[in-house]
Motif scaffolding. Structure first.
Motif, PDB file in Angstrom:
ATOM      1  N   UNK A   1     -53.495  47.394  16.684  1.00  0.00           N
ATOM      2  CA  UNK A   1     -53.129  47.929  15.311  1.00  0.00           C
ATOM      3  C   UNK A   1     -52.105  47.265  14.554  1.00  0.00           C
ATOM      4  N   UNK A   2     -50.838  47.153  15.337  1.00  0.00           N
ATOM      5  CA  UNK A   2     -49.637  46.549  14.747  1.00  0.00           C
ATOM      6  C   UNK A   2     -49.881  45.005  14.288  1.00  0.00           C
ATOM      7  N   UNK A   3     -50.708  44.304  15.048  1.00  0.00           N
ATOM      8  CA  UNK A   3     -51.171  42.843  14.775  1.00  0.00           C
ATOM      9  C   UNK A   3     -51.965  42.693  13.546  1.00  0.00           C
ATOM     10  N   UNK A   4     -53.021  43.740  13.207  1.00  0.00           N
ATOM     11  CA  UNK A   4     -53.927  43.699  12.236  1.00  0.00           C
ATOM     12  C   UNK A   4     -53.493  44.483  11.060  1.00  0.00           C
ATOM     13  N   UNK A   5     -52.352  45.406  11.258  1.00  0.00           N
ATOM     14  CA  UNK A   5     -51.765  45.882  10.159  1.00  0.00           C
ATOM     15  C   UNK A   5     -51.374  45.148   8.739  1.00  0.00           C
ATOM     16  N   UNK A   6     -50.527  44.215   8.966  1.00  0.00           N
ATOM     17  CA  UNK A   6     -50.079  43.206   7.803  1.00  0.00           C
ATOM     18  C   UNK A   6     -51.448  42.898   7.163  1.00  0.00           C
ATOM     19  N   UNK A   7     -52.333  42.367   7.799  1.00  0.00           N
ATOM     20  CA  UNK A   7     -53.614  41.815   7.418  1.00  0.00           C
ATOM     21  C   UNK A   7     -54.100  42.934   6.320  1.00  0.00           C
ATOM     22  N   UNK A   8     -54.351  44.097   6.862  1.00  0.00           N
ATOM     23  CA  UNK A   8     -55.131  45.350   6.321  1.00  0.00           C
ATOM     24  C   UNK A   8     -54.102  45.643   4.982  1.00  0.00           C
ATOM     25  N   UNK A   9     -53.056  45.773   5.158  1.00  0.00           N
ATOM     26  CA  UNK A   9     -52.079  46.072   4.186  1.00  0.00           C
ATOM     27  C   UNK A   9     -52.149  45.017   2.955  1.00  0.00           C
ATOM     28  N   UNK A  10     -52.390  43.727   3.169  1.00  0.00           N
ATOM     29  CA  UNK A  10     -52.379  42.774   2.136  1.00  0.00           C
ATOM     30  C   UNK A  10     -53.849  42.906   1.492  1.00  0.00           C
TER      31      UNK A  10
ATOM     32  N   UNK B   1     -56.026  45.719   1.554  1.00  0.00           N
ATOM     33  CA  UNK B   1     -56.245  47.083   0.757  1.00  0.00           C
ATOM     34  C   UNK B   1     -55.309  47.435  -0.354  1.00  0.00           C
ATOM     35  N   UNK B   2     -53.822  46.980  -0.012  1.00  0.00           N
ATOM     36  CA  UNK B   2     -53.039  47.700  -0.657  1.00  0.00           C
ATOM     37  C   UNK B   2     -51.945  46.709  -1.545  1.00  0.00           C
ATOM     38  N   UNK B   3     -52.612  45.632  -1.496  1.00  0.00           N
ATOM     39  CA  UNK B   3     -51.933  44.488  -2.332  1.00  0.00           C
ATOM     40  C   UNK B   3     -50.549  43.897  -1.554  1.00  0.00           C
ATOM     41  N   UNK B   4     -50.512  44.015  -0.289  1.00  0.00           N
ATOM     42  CA  UNK B   4     -49.419  43.482   0.476  1.00  0.00           C
ATOM     43  C   UNK B   4     -48.132  44.681   0.512  1.00  0.00           C
ATOM     44  N   UNK B   5     -48.260  45.650  -0.271  1.00  0.00           N
ATOM     45  CA  UNK B   5     -46.991  46.858   0.150  1.00  0.00           C
ATOM     46  C   UNK B   5     -47.451  48.040  -0.203  1.00  0.00           C
ATOM     47  N   UNK B   6     -47.436  48.948   0.713  1.00  0.00           N
ATOM     48  CA  UNK B   6     -48.424  50.203   0.917  1.00  0.00           C
ATOM     49  C   UNK B   6     -47.317  50.919  -0.065  1.00  0.00           C
ATOM     50  N   UNK B   7     -45.913  50.813   0.229  1.00  0.00           N
ATOM     51  CA  UNK B   7     -44.942  51.945  -0.466  1.00  0.00           C
ATOM     52  C   UNK B   7     -45.286  51.648  -2.016  1.00  0.00           C
ATOM     53  N   UNK B   8     -45.410  50.513  -2.527  1.00  0.00           N
ATOM     54  CA  UNK B   8     -45.528  50.326  -4.143  1.00  0.00           C
ATOM     55  C   UNK B   8     -47.103  50.830  -4.402  1.00  0.00           C
TER      56      UNK B   8
ATOM     57  N   UNK C   1     -39.921  52.745  11.102  1.00  0.00           N
ATOM     58  CA  UNK C   1     -41.268  53.169  10.361  1.00  0.00           C
ATOM     59  C   UNK C   1     -41.176  52.667   8.811  1.00  0.00           C
ATOM     60  N   UNK C   2     -40.158  52.564   8.408  1.00  0.00           N
ATOM     61  CA  UNK C   2     -40.292  52.083   7.056  1.00  0.00           C
ATOM     62  C   UNK C   2     -40.709  50.592   6.823  1.00  0.00           C
ATOM     63  N   UNK C   3     -40.238  49.820   7.831  1.00  0.00           N
ATOM     64  CA  UNK C   3     -40.652  48.358   7.958  1.00  0.00           C
ATOM     65  C   UNK C   3     -42.169  48.347   8.455  1.00  0.00           C
ATOM     66  N   UNK C   4     -42.703  49.275   9.044  1.00  0.00           N
ATOM     67  CA  UNK C   4     -44.123  49.202   9.592  1.00  0.00           C
ATOM     68  C   UNK C   4     -44.775  50.422   9.352  1.00  0.00           C
ATOM     69  N   UNK C   5     -44.724  50.781   7.983  1.00  0.00           N
ATOM     70  CA  UNK C   5     -45.638  52.034   7.469  1.00  0.00           C
ATOM     71  C   UNK C   5     -46.921  51.876   7.606  1.00  0.00           C
ATOM     72  N   UNK C   6     -47.332  50.688   7.182  1.00  0.00           N
ATOM     73  CA  UNK C   6     -49.014  50.761   7.319  1.00  0.00           C
ATOM     74  C   UNK C   6     -49.201  50.711   8.773  1.00  0.00           C
ATOM     75  N   UNK C   7     -48.565  50.026   9.545  1.00  0.00           N
ATOM     76  CA  UNK C   7     -49.035  50.006  11.122  1.00  0.00           C
ATOM     77  C   UNK C   7     -48.895  51.671  11.548  1.00  0.00           C
TER      78      UNK C   7
END
Length: 377
Positions: free
Chosen positions: A191-200, A202-209, A135-141
């Motif tokens: 969802x997991x396929x599109x999650x990296x694109x959404x994270x980049x 909306x959240x600058x590529x890193x949701x944790x940061x 989950x830490x690696x795929x938090x946005x997804x």
């Protein structure tokens, strides 16, 4: 007029009478033994704690600083576990009892109930060492999936209502648990396929940061969200089994009468079936809450065991049960640490007793209130 014959039971042999008396005595002794054992545990904790607490060996400030984070962590872990478990367990119970075919129900119900036999240490191991890093690696997804799945179920319901009658008979609600699975799996993969694109985007590529910078939320690898999912998985079977039995015990004539008066399926469920089964449903939720409060290994292995006081699901916690399991083997009997752990155990004992007492009082009142419906307790 034919007179009814008096049916006289056959006399029992002396051996059978002795066997019945022995069985009755063993059952009574077992019940009394359980009560005595519970009372003995409470008395032992009181004897260990009260002399030190009122004798001046423990300062109240020390007690507050030591136990408040653990009490908060216990309630926090139980809260997130019930947030995850109650909607899924009650939804599964309602679908299984009221909509599923008898053949499919006879296969699905024992399978779900067998989940209750899974040891908590196994669930905690998988949650702490497998699920938490993933989950830490795929938090946005994962967070996106929590939003997509409920919306996907609503979308599937809307599309189903617009299908032709022939297709609706094929995809009946009695088998919704089967034909919904491929749809939900497709949504999860998308969802997991599109999650990296959404994270980049909306959240600058890193949701944790982004969470740390914008909201001040520090994400820990083992946190309350992991505990909620793992412990919710552990308590879900017991809630489902008890709630399903309560719903199945509602007489079918009540629902049939409501339908005959023009009520829809949802109105029948909300106004007739759920009130009649509410005592059993309430007892199921309270029993699940009691297990969540007393769970040890899942919280110990999946929470990080950090004494933090926060409602954030992304931070860890430390529960009373986990604290006792970690520190009691090293505590010297009679020391301050030992007495504090005994006090934590006493508080858990009192809390569990009060929760069960409240559950029984509310269940009894609900039974009296809805007795006219003829529902099961």
């Amino acid at each position: 007029m034919i007179e009814p014959q008096n049916l006289v039971s056959a006399p029992r042999s002396p051996w059978r009478r002795r066997f019945d008396r022995l069985a009755t005595g063993l059952i009574a002794a077992g019940g009394i033994g359980v009560i005595v054992a519970v009372m003995a545990i409470g008395a032992f904790l009181v004897v260990e704690v009260l002399p030190a607490l009122f004798g001046g060996r423990l300062e109240m400030e020390r007690v507050r600083l030591a136990l408040t984070p653990m009490a908060w962590g216990t309630l926090k872990a139980a809260l997130w576990a019930m947030i995850f478990a109650v909607p899924l367990a009650l939804g599964a119970a309602i679908h299984s009892a009221l909509f599923m075919t008898q053949r499919l129900r006879s296969r699905m119900k024992p399978t779900l109930e067998m989940m209750e036999a899974m040891p908590g240490v196994v669930v905690g191991f998988v949650a702490g060492l497998v699920m938490a890093p993933w989950i830490e690696r795929h938090l946005a997804g994962v967070l996106t999936l929590m939003l997509v799945l409920p919306l996907g179920v609503l979308l599937a319901a809307g599309l189903w209502r617009r299908l032709p009658s022939g297709w609706r008979r094929r995809l009946s609600l009695a088998r919704a648990g089967l034909w919904l699975v491929p749809w939900l799996l497709l949504l999860a993969l998308a969802t997991f396929a599109l999650a990296p694109w959404l994270e980049g985007l909306l959240f600058g590529g890193d949701l944790r940061v982004w969470l740390d910078r914008e909201l001040g939320l520090d994400y820990a690898t083992r946190n309350a969200m992991i505990v909620g999912v793992a412990m919710g998985f552990a308590v879900m079977p017991s809630i489902y089994a008890l709630a399903e039995d309560a719903l199945s015990g509602v007489p079918s004539r009540l629902g049939e009468g409501a339908h005959a008066l023009g009520a829809t399926r949802w109105q029948t469920l909300r106004r007739v079936v759920l009130p009649a089964a509410s005592p059993g449903i309430f007892a199921a939720v309270m029993i699940g809450t009691g297990r969540a409060v007393g769970e040890t290994m899942i919280v110990l292995m999946a929470s990080g065991n950090a004494s933090l006081m926060s409602l954030s699901p992304f931070e860890g916690m430390r529960s009373m049960a986990a604290g006792i399991a970690v520190e009691l083997p090293e505590a010297v009997p009679g020391s301050e640490a030992y007495v504090l752990l005994m006090l934590a155990a006493l508080l858990l004992f009192i809390f569990t007793f009060l929760v069960n007492t409240l559950a029984e009082v509310v269940r009894s009142r609900l039974r009296r209130r809805y007795r006219w419906l003829g529902g099961a307790a």
